[in-house]
Design a protein around this motif. Structure first.
Motif, PDB file in Angstrom:
ATOM      1  N   SER A 194       0.803  -1.220   0.000  1.00  0.00           N
ATOM      2  CA  SER A 194       0.000   0.000   0.000  1.00  0.00           C
ATOM      3  C   SER A 194       0.839   1.274   0.000  1.00  0.00           C
ATOM      4  N   CYS A 195       2.090   1.181   0.452  1.00  0.00           N
ATOM      5  CA  CYS A 195       2.946   2.369   0.482  1.00  0.00           C
ATOM      6  C   CYS A 195       3.790   2.494  -0.783  1.00  0.00           C
ATOM      7  N   VAL A 196       3.608   1.584  -1.724  1.00  0.00           N
ATOM      8  CA  VAL A 196       4.375   1.598  -2.972  1.00  0.00           C
ATOM      9  C   VAL A 196       3.544   2.265  -4.051  1.00  0.00           C
ATOM     10  N   ARG A 197       4.138   3.164  -4.793  1.00  0.00           N
ATOM     11  CA  ARG A 197       3.394   3.954  -5.770  1.00  0.00           C
ATOM     12  C   ARG A 197       3.867   3.700  -7.203  1.00  0.00           C
ATOM     13  N   GLY A 198       2.990   4.011  -8.147  1.00  0.00           N
ATOM     14  CA  GLY A 198       3.342   4.003  -9.558  1.00  0.00           C
ATOM     15  C   GLY A 198       3.721   2.632 -10.094  1.00  0.00           C
ATOM     16  N   GLY A 199       4.676   2.653 -11.044  1.00  0.00           N
ATOM     17  CA  GLY A 199       5.100   1.421 -11.679  1.00  0.00           C
ATOM     18  C   GLY A 199       5.759   0.451 -10.734  1.00  0.00           C
ATOM     19  N   ALA A 200       6.272   0.952  -9.619  1.00  0.00           N
ATOM     20  CA  ALA A 200       6.924   0.078  -8.649  1.00  0.00           C
ATOM     21  C   ALA A 200       5.934  -0.917  -8.056  1.00  0.00           C
ATOM     22  N   ARG A 201       4.649  -0.531  -7.999  1.00  0.00           N
ATOM     23  CA  ARG A 201       3.644  -1.444  -7.454  1.00  0.00           C
ATOM     24  C   ARG A 201       3.526  -2.692  -8.336  1.00  0.00           C
TER      25      ARG A 201
END
Length: 287
Positions: A88-95
């Protein structure tokens, strides 16, 4: 290290450790339980979500997934496997990258699992050694301490970790910095460039020789203590025994600081320095 010339070593990147999480019972083994359970909203008693607390475990998951994708380049495996799922704390393409890495591990757990214990000298059989963040909030991992002396190329995972000697690290001269997107390309390039490999391996040995050897650490701590002493003007008190005793007495701390004698004794025929006896207090010694 001298027994394993760089060009004859296993040409893969090596790492071993646990790949767990702070979410589930599987991730909270007796050896690695984080303490109190998370609250219903996913936050922890430390004011962090399990996603934030698993920064190190997420890095380990990402790195281990490279072994599933490129076993010819990576021998990054886990002795215990329970990858995190709270991103949930990971954003954008990194998710998407995290989702793909977790799926790769769950789809081929045998590929990235190795419960075998590896001795420090085993590390010297590899050209490349990866250092990954610690399990707790992506903190420092003491695994790094011995990597510099192995004669291998040291690869630091791109993470927010800073040790006192990091300003001396020169990327492409003493260390490589990698993540899931860049690691394979870097290893392909280094395997094709013996001169670059030799330069990085020699640079890593230099870090061990100049910064993390026992004498180096002793000198660093001494320099830090000296700098603090001068900045705080401790000499005006600590160099005067009577002043030290008076300060301890005023604070009611005379018995908190005592002289300790350590002597040798025989234990099953072996000499051990474990005979400890308490002597006079700091006020008695200097007052």
């Amino acid at each position: 290290a001298a027994q394993h010339p760089t060009d004859t070593r296993d040409a893969r990147a090596f790492w071993r450790g646990s790949c767990l999480n702070h979410e589930t019972r599987e991730g909270r083994t007796e050896k690695n339980k984080p303490g109190k359970a998370a609250t219903p909203d996913g936050s922890s008693p430390w004011g962090e979500t399990t996603c934030e607390r698993d920064a190190g475990n997420r890095a380990r998951m990402l790195a281990a997934s490279l072994t599933a994708a490129r076993p010819d380049l990576f021998d990054v495996r886990c002795n215990r496997v329970a990858p995190p799922s709270n991103f949930s704390c990971v954003r954008g393409g990194a998710r998407k990258e995290h989702d793909a890495a977790r799926a790769a591990i769950l789809n081929a757990p045998a590929t990235i699992t190795d419960a075998t214990w590896h001795e420090p000298h085993d590390y010297a059989r590899y050209r490349y050694l990866v250092n990954l963040p610690g399990e707790t909030s992506g903190s420092y991992s003491r695994n790094l301490n011995h990597l510099w002396a192995t004669g291998a190329v040291v690869l630091l995972w791109n993470a927010k970790i800073v040790e006192f000697y990091y300003p001396a690290l020169a990327v492409a001269e003493s260390v490589g910095v990698v993540d899931r997107a860049s690691a394979a390309d870097l290893l392909d390039a280094l395997n094709a460039d013996a001169a670059a490999r030799a330069r990085l391996a020699e640079g890593a040995l230099g870090i061990d020789r100049d910064f993390v050897c026992p004498e180096c650490l002793h000198a660093y701590l001494r320099d830090v203590a000296t700098a603090v002493r001068e900045r705080a003007n401790y000499a005006s008190v600590l160099d005067d025994g009577r002043a030290v005793a008076a300060l301890a007495s005023a604070a009611g701390a005379c018995e908190d600081v005592v002289r300790v004698d350590v002597a040798a004794k025989k234990v099953y025929g072996e000499t051990q320095w474990t005979a400890v006896s308490l002597k006079e207090s700091i006020c008695s010694a200097f007052g």
